[in-house]
Design an enzyme around this catalytic site. Structure first.
Site: not given
Length: 217
Positions: A60, A86-88
């Protein structure tokens, strides 16, 4: 090599999952917009639904580009479900955020990666997954699969535990080449996954078997 599907379309996710080979899902703001998912509440609910379909990592993506914003978004996303990653983005504050998430036991996927140098920084920060965009690299007249090989070699040499997640897959051949290159994960559109099923000799052979089977009745 694990298979993730790169989409926010629930029907495609279900179809890939029904094949029995799906290990996870990756999404991004563009994929959410394509499905008409707008607003924080709707996006959060959509992620919950995806996590209820697939028992595996679900990436996400944050949309903030400053450290505090990335952390705030990431904490909200991580609370949705244990499978959320968590996509950063690969930016300075993104690396700082990945380090913070790592120290606080939140899984991350460092995205928009296009070089081995970026891959080293993400691994040093403790990223769970690294997403080199091989299709976009090919578009710029470089070889995306060669980058996968280089990163895999570096990670193996240095002992980095970060998983190499080949992204921006354009066709079934990309999937095969990434498997050969040692990618830990390949995230693909449904069409590319289904394309692995196809071979003209399979069609010809099956037609012959079915025709011969008629004579047995």
């Amino acid at each position: 090599m694990n298979f993730f599907i790169d989409t926010a379309n629930l029907d495609q996710i279900k179809e890939a999952n029904d094949l029995g080979i799906l290990d996870g899902v990756t999404t991004n703001p563009s994929l959410m917009a394509k499905e008409g998912i707008k607003g924080e509440e709707a996006i959060m609910e959509h992620y919950k639904t995806i996590c209820s379909i697939v028992d595996g990592p679900v990436s996400a993506e944050v949309i903030s580009t400053d450290f505090d914003g990335i952390i705030a978004e990431g904490k909200k996303l991580a609370k949705i479900h244990d499978n959320i990653v968590v996509k950063v983005p690969m930016i300075k504050d993104g690396i700082k955020a990945i380090k913070w998430f790592t120290e606080n036991e939140i899984n991350t996927n460092c995205t928009l990666v296009f070089s081995a140098g970026q891959a080293i920084l993400a691994a040093k920060a403790g990223a769970t997954f690294l997403s080199p965009f091989i299709g976009r690299i090919d578009d710029s007249n470089w070889d995306g699969v060669e980058l996968i090989k280089q990163i895999v070699d570096i990670y193996n040499t240095q002992g980095y535990p970060t998983a190499v997640l080949a992204a921006s897959i354009r066709n079934p051949l990309h999937i095969v080449k990434c498997a050969e290159a040692g990618a830990d994960v390949c995230t693909c559109p449904l069409d590319s996954i289904l394309g692995l099923l196809k071979h003209p000799l399979t069609d010809i052979g099956l037609a012959k078997f079915l025709e011969d089977a008629k004579s047995l009745k």
